[in-house]
Design a protein around this motif. Structure first.
Motif, PDB file in Angstrom:
ATOM      1  N   MET A 272       0.842  -1.176   0.000  1.00 61.13           N
ATOM      2  CA  MET A 272       0.000   0.000   0.000  1.00 61.13           C
ATOM      3  C   MET A 272       0.892   1.245   0.000  1.00 61.13           C
ATOM      4  O   MET A 272       1.942   1.263   0.614  1.00 61.13           O
ATOM      5  CB  MET A 272      -0.888   0.021   1.241  1.00 61.13           C
ATOM      6  CG  MET A 272      -1.830  -1.167   1.400  1.00 61.13           C
ATOM      7  SD  MET A 272      -2.908  -1.464   0.014  1.00 61.13           S
ATOM      8  CE  MET A 272      -4.249  -0.411   0.392  1.00 61.13           C
TER       9      MET A 272
ATOM     10  N   LYS B 259       0.970   5.467   0.731  1.00 63.22           N
ATOM     11  CA  LYS B 259       0.273   6.436   1.573  1.00 63.22           C
ATOM     12  C   LYS B 259       0.736   7.856   1.274  1.00 63.22           C
ATOM     13  O   LYS B 259       1.895   8.094   0.963  1.00 63.22           O
ATOM     14  CB  LYS B 259       0.536   6.139   3.047  1.00 63.22           C
ATOM     15  CG  LYS B 259       0.241   4.695   3.390  1.00 63.22           C
ATOM     16  CD  LYS B 259      -0.606   4.532   4.569  1.00 63.22           C
ATOM     17  CE  LYS B 259      -0.925   3.060   4.695  1.00 63.22           C
ATOM     18  NZ  LYS B 259      -1.235   2.566   5.906  1.00 63.22           N
TER      19      LYS B 259
ATOM     20  N   ARG C  30      -8.581   4.501   0.647  1.00 56.05           N
ATOM     21  CA  ARG C  30      -8.971   4.776   2.032  1.00 56.05           C
ATOM     22  C   ARG C  30      -8.539   6.192   2.384  1.00 56.05           C
ATOM     23  O   ARG C  30      -7.483   6.651   1.940  1.00 56.05           O
ATOM     24  CB  ARG C  30      -8.298   3.767   2.952  1.00 56.05           C
ATOM     25  CG  ARG C  30      -8.726   3.825   4.385  1.00 56.05           C
ATOM     26  CD  ARG C  30      -8.036   2.717   5.178  1.00 56.05           C
ATOM     27  NE  ARG C  30      -8.434   2.792   6.538  1.00 56.05           N
ATOM     28  CZ  ARG C  30      -9.057   1.834   7.190  1.00 56.05           C
ATOM     29  NH1 ARG C  30      -9.325   0.694   6.584  1.00 56.05           N
ATOM     30  NH2 ARG C  30      -9.388   1.973   8.446  1.00 56.05           N
ATOM     31  N   TYR C  31      -9.338   6.863   3.215  1.00 52.40           N
ATOM     32  CA  TYR C  31      -9.066   8.245   3.603  1.00 52.40           C
ATOM     33  C   TYR C  31      -9.415   8.360   5.077  1.00 52.40           C
ATOM     34  O   TYR C  31     -10.552   8.185   5.475  1.00 52.40           O
ATOM     35  CB  TYR C  31      -9.942   9.159   2.760  1.00 52.40           C
ATOM     36  CG  TYR C  31      -9.723  10.658   2.852  1.00 52.40           C
ATOM     37  CD1 TYR C  31      -8.889  11.252   3.780  1.00 52.40           C
ATOM     38  CD2 TYR C  31     -10.386  11.492   1.973  1.00 52.40           C
ATOM     39  CE1 TYR C  31      -8.722  12.614   3.828  1.00 52.40           C
ATOM     40  CE2 TYR C  31     -10.229  12.872   2.010  1.00 52.40           C
ATOM     41  CZ  TYR C  31      -9.401  13.427   2.932  1.00 52.40           C
ATOM     42  OH  TYR C  31      -9.238  14.787   2.991  1.00 52.40           O
TER      43      TYR C  31
ATOM     44  N   VAL D  53      -4.553  10.786   6.265  1.00 49.90           N
ATOM     45  CA  VAL D  53      -3.823   9.680   5.662  1.00 49.90           C
ATOM     46  C   VAL D  53      -4.671   9.161   4.503  1.00 49.90           C
ATOM     47  O   VAL D  53      -5.781   8.674   4.695  1.00 49.90           O
ATOM     48  CB  VAL D  53      -3.559   8.546   6.676  1.00 49.90           C
ATOM     49  CG1 VAL D  53      -2.781   7.420   6.013  1.00 49.90           C
ATOM     50  CG2 VAL D  53      -2.805   9.080   7.888  1.00 49.90           C
TER      51      VAL D  53
ATOM     52  N   GLU E 187      -4.743   6.508   1.354  1.00 48.80           N
ATOM     53  CA  GLU E 187      -4.117   5.235   1.006  1.00 48.80           C
ATOM     54  C   GLU E 187      -4.491   4.823  -0.412  1.00 48.80           C
ATOM     55  O   GLU E 187      -5.650   4.956  -0.827  1.00 48.80           O
ATOM     56  CB  GLU E 187      -4.578   4.170   1.996  1.00 48.80           C
ATOM     57  CG  GLU E 187      -3.855   2.865   1.886  1.00 48.80           C
ATOM     58  CD  GLU E 187      -4.240   1.940   3.033  1.00 48.80           C
ATOM     59  OE1 GLU E 187      -4.939   0.953   2.761  1.00 48.80           O
ATOM     60  OE2 GLU E 187      -3.846   2.220   4.177  1.00 48.80           O
TER      61      GLU E 187
ATOM     62  N   ASP F  83      -3.507   1.667  -3.581  1.00 48.19           N
ATOM     63  CA  ASP F  83      -3.045   0.284  -3.726  1.00 48.19           C
ATOM     64  C   ASP F  83      -1.568   0.171  -4.062  1.00 48.19           C
ATOM     65  O   ASP F  83      -0.940  -0.839  -3.746  1.00 48.19           O
ATOM     66  CB  ASP F  83      -3.871  -0.449  -4.790  1.00 48.19           C
ATOM     67  CG  ASP F  83      -5.283  -0.740  -4.316  1.00 48.19           C
ATOM     68  OD1 ASP F  83      -5.509  -0.806  -3.088  1.00 48.19           O
ATOM     69  OD2 ASP F  83      -6.163  -0.903  -5.175  1.00 48.19           O
TER      70      ASP F  83
ATOM     71  N   ASP G 271       5.653   4.284   0.135  1.00 54.54           N
ATOM     72  CA  ASP G 271       5.102   2.954  -0.058  1.00 54.54           C
ATOM     73  C   ASP G 271       5.291   2.196   1.241  1.00 54.54           C
ATOM     74  O   ASP G 271       6.196   2.497   2.024  1.00 54.54           O
ATOM     75  CB  ASP G 271       5.836   2.245  -1.204  1.00 54.54           C
ATOM     76  CG  ASP G 271       4.923   1.376  -2.027  1.00 54.54           C
ATOM     77  OD1 ASP G 271       3.768   1.131  -1.594  1.00 54.54           O
ATOM     78  OD2 ASP G 271       5.333   0.925  -3.102  1.00 54.54           O
ATOM     79  N   THR G 272       4.447   1.215   1.485  1.00 50.14           N
ATOM     80  CA  THR G 272       4.545   0.453   2.737  1.00 50.14           C
ATOM     81  C   THR G 272       4.568  -1.038   2.452  1.00 50.14           C
ATOM     82  O   THR G 272       4.183  -1.495   1.373  1.00 50.14           O
ATOM     83  CB  THR G 272       3.368   0.757   3.677  1.00 50.14           C
ATOM     84  OG1 THR G 272       2.165   0.289   3.086  1.00 50.14           O
ATOM     85  CG2 THR G 272       3.258   2.234   3.979  1.00 50.14           C
TER      86      THR G 272
END
Length: 102
Positions: free
Chosen positions: A1, A3, A37-38, A59, A61, A63, A98-99
């Protein structure tokens, strides 16, 4: 994911910031293509030592880092970026990364 973290500095008028952010900016930002996602902070943004200079943390998010870049580069992403100047008079710090799960 991937961010995008936006740290909004404490504005001159917190109530005006909050009203604009929720009624104008959030709906605009939610249109960014690829946004998965927010999330936003719900209370004071603090540090382990106490208060911080930030009023709100957001934050966003995506893909992938590619999706994040495409979203920010889209007309909707550019509109959301331009809108920040309409309410964030104290400025904002943006972090992109990136995570991976460890």
């Amino acid at each position: 994911m991937a961010k995008l973290v936006v740290l909004y500095k404490t504005p001159a008028d917190s109530a005006a910031f909050d009203a604009y952010y929720m009624t104008k900016h959030v709906p605009l930002a939610k249109q960014i293509p690829g946004l998965a996602r927010y999330e936003i902070s719900t209370g004071p943004v603090t540090t382990p030592q106490g208060p911080s200079s930030y009023h709100l943390a957001a934050v966003l998010e995506f893909d992938s880092f590619e999706a994040l870049g495409a979203g920010l580069g889209s007309p909707e992403g550019q509109a959301a970026a331009r809108d920040v100047g309409n309410f964030a008079d104290a400025g904002a710090d943006l972090l992109l990364f990136d995570t991976k799960e460890v």
